[in-house]
Design a protein around this motif. Structure first.
Motif, PDB file in Angstrom:
ATOM      1  N   LEU A  85       0.830  -1.200   0.000  1.00 28.75           N
ATOM      2  CA  LEU A  85       0.000   0.000   0.000  1.00 28.75           C
ATOM      3  C   LEU A  85       0.869   1.256   0.000  1.00 28.75           C
ATOM      4  O   LEU A  85       2.048   1.222   0.356  1.00 28.75           O
ATOM      5  CB  LEU A  85      -0.924   0.014   1.216  1.00 28.75           C
ATOM      6  CG  LEU A  85      -1.910  -1.158   1.326  1.00 28.75           C
ATOM      7  CD1 LEU A  85      -2.710  -1.044   2.617  1.00 28.75           C
ATOM      8  CD2 LEU A  85      -2.838  -1.207   0.122  1.00 28.75           C
ATOM      9  N   THR A  86       0.272   2.378  -0.382  1.00 30.13           N
ATOM     10  CA  THR A  86       0.959   3.665  -0.410  1.00 30.13           C
ATOM     11  C   THR A  86       0.089   4.715   0.265  1.00 30.13           C
ATOM     12  O   THR A  86      -1.115   4.805  -0.022  1.00 30.13           O
ATOM     13  CB  THR A  86       1.242   4.108  -1.865  1.00 30.13           C
ATOM     14  OG1 THR A  86       2.010   3.091  -2.523  1.00 30.13           O
ATOM     15  CG2 THR A  86       2.015   5.414  -1.887  1.00 30.13           C
ATOM     16  N   LEU A  87       0.683   5.504   1.142  1.00 23.83           N
ATOM     17  CA  LEU A  87      -0.063   6.570   1.795  1.00 23.83           C
ATOM     18  C   LEU A  87      -0.398   7.676   0.798  1.00 23.83           C
ATOM     19  O   LEU A  87       0.368   7.935  -0.137  1.00 23.83           O
ATOM     20  CB  LEU A  87       0.749   7.171   2.948  1.00 23.83           C
ATOM     21  CG  LEU A  87       1.126   6.244   4.109  1.00 23.83           C
ATOM     22  CD1 LEU A  87       1.908   7.021   5.160  1.00 23.83           C
ATOM     23  CD2 LEU A  87      -0.110   5.604   4.719  1.00 23.83           C
ATOM     24  N   SER A  88      -1.515   8.322   1.015  1.00 25.90           N
ATOM     25  CA  SER A  88      -1.853   9.474   0.190  1.00 25.90           C
ATOM     26  C   SER A  88      -0.886  10.609   0.523  1.00 25.90           C
ATOM     27  O   SER A  88      -0.360  10.689   1.637  1.00 25.90           O
ATOM     28  CB  SER A  88      -3.286   9.921   0.469  1.00 25.90           C
ATOM     29  OG  SER A  88      -3.393  10.417   1.797  1.00 25.90           O
ATOM     30  N   PRO A  89      -0.624  11.516  -0.422  1.00 28.58           N
ATOM     31  CA  PRO A  89       0.311  12.624  -0.151  1.00 28.58           C
ATOM     32  C   PRO A  89      -0.040  13.446   1.089  1.00 28.58           C
ATOM     33  O   PRO A  89       0.865  13.777   1.865  1.00 28.58           O
ATOM     34  CB  PRO A  89       0.233  13.452  -1.441  1.00 28.58           C
ATOM     35  CG  PRO A  89      -0.095  12.449  -2.499  1.00 28.58           C
ATOM     36  CD  PRO A  89      -1.032  11.473  -1.841  1.00 28.58           C
ATOM     37  N   PRO A  90      -1.319  13.803   1.340  1.00 33.59           N
ATOM     38  CA  PRO A  90      -1.606  14.591   2.553  1.00 33.59           C
ATOM     39  C   PRO A  90      -1.244  13.860   3.844  1.00 33.59           C
ATOM     40  O   PRO A  90      -0.735  14.472   4.782  1.00 33.59           O
ATOM     41  CB  PRO A  90      -3.120  14.838   2.450  1.00 33.59           C
ATOM     42  CG  PRO A  90      -3.447  14.702   1.010  1.00 33.59           C
ATOM     43  CD  PRO A  90      -2.528  13.635   0.500  1.00 33.59           C
TER      44      PRO A  90
END
Length: 328
Positions: free
Chosen positions: A314-319
């Motif tokens: 998974l990848t975190l959202s930029p904010p």
């Protein structure tokens, strides 16, 4: 911060040496046990901020591991120790300590500051005393799932896993409005509260049949077939190793390699810092507890594990990534 402190085994008095010329005496009663990270973190914050001006004594109810009848015995012992110590102020950590001891002390006239309280404190009194205030704990369960859920592709159903302890029951009553399921945007969230490790294991193993992600809450009172509490680190190791779904957390102690990915979590330290601030106002600034309103300190901390995030793919959202702190 630890210089001059004498730390004894769980359940024994833990004193900050009076040789420093302590001006006040504070008794800290913990609901849980000394090696529980939540307790460790708020206790460290209290000692950091209150010693050496305060002589501190600590006693634990060990309510997550002991049967109810033994906890009641320890509550009686706590009242005896508090009477013998003659503190200027008592701090109680979490609901069990407030319910079993703090409520009676406050009603008798002793100044009491609470921390980590999930319930409405008024529920522990017929009429709330004026010599009582403290720090509320409000896990960011719905916000956590709402904000982190979008990084899980196709998330429609999420499972929140808790044990059956007092705090977990309160969370179900307060957050889930006494129900087992709640609708959060386009996500259906179910809460599970198994009493045994075997039931917990079954729910984790069956979760992929119904859910796309798991949020791990509390898991400290699960019992084995003999009725003995399973060590929490064993529960978490098994859960992380056997879950087929990405797992997130509500508290910092469940975040890390071999644990969960993370989330918008609460920490014991912030609870201890707020309680210490209130204690100093009462003890050294002549403030009345009646003038100090209860506080809910946290907007939560974005705390994550790089290894678990990578393992889940998974990848975190930029904010969220911009605000994230990492345990590794």
């Amino acid at each position: 911060m630890a210089k001059g402190l004498v730390w004894l085994a769980a359940g024994l008095l833990c004193l900050a040496a009076a040789a420093f010329g302590a001006e006040k005496k504070v008794f800290l009663l913990e609901s849980y046990h000394s090696d529980y990270q939540w307790d460790h973190d708020y206790r460290a914050a209290l000692f950091e901020k209150l010693s050496p001006r305060c002589e501190l004594a600590v006693y634990t109810l060990d309510s997550k591991r002991l049967p109810r009848e033994q906890v009641l015995v320890r509550a009686d012992e706590a009242r005896k120790r508090i009477a013998a110590f003659q503190p200027d102020l008592v701090i109680v950590g979490d609901d069990a300590a407030l319910q079993l001891v703090g409520s009676k002390l406050a009603e008798s006239g002793m100044p009491v500051i609470y921390l980590g309280i999930n319930n409405n404190p008024r529920n522990y009194f017929q009429s709330t005393p004026s010599n009582l205030s403290g720090v509320l704990e409000r896990p960011l369960i719905l916000r956590n799932i709402f904000e982190l859920g979008h990084i899980v592709p196709g998330l429609k159903r999420a499972l929140a896993m808790f044990d059956s302890d007092l705090t977990s029951r309160i969370i179900r009553d307060e957050t889930f409005i006494g129900r087992d399921s709640i609708r959060l945007g386009d996500i259906d969230v179910d809460i599970a509260q198994p009493a045994t490790f075997a039931e917990w294991q079954q729910r984790i193993q069956q979760a992929p049949q119904r859910y796309q992600a798991i949020w791990v809450g509390l898991y400290f009172t699960l019992r084995d077939d003999s009725g003995k509490v399973v060590p929490s680190d064993e529960v978490m190791r098994w859960t992380a190793a056997n879950s087929k779904l990405p797992m997130f957390a509500f508290w910092n102690f469940a975040v890390g390699k071999g644990k969960t990915i993370g989330g918008r979590v609460l920490t014991g330290r912030e609870q201890g810092l707020e309680a210490a601030r209130m204690a100093k106002a009462v003890l050294f600034e002549n403030r009345n507890l009646s003038s100090l309103f209860p506080v809910t300190p946290s907007e939560g901390e974005y705390l994550f594990s790089r290894s678990e995030l990578s393992r889940a793919g998974l990848t975190l959202s930029p904010p969220v990534a911009r605000k994230a702190h990492w345990v590794e």
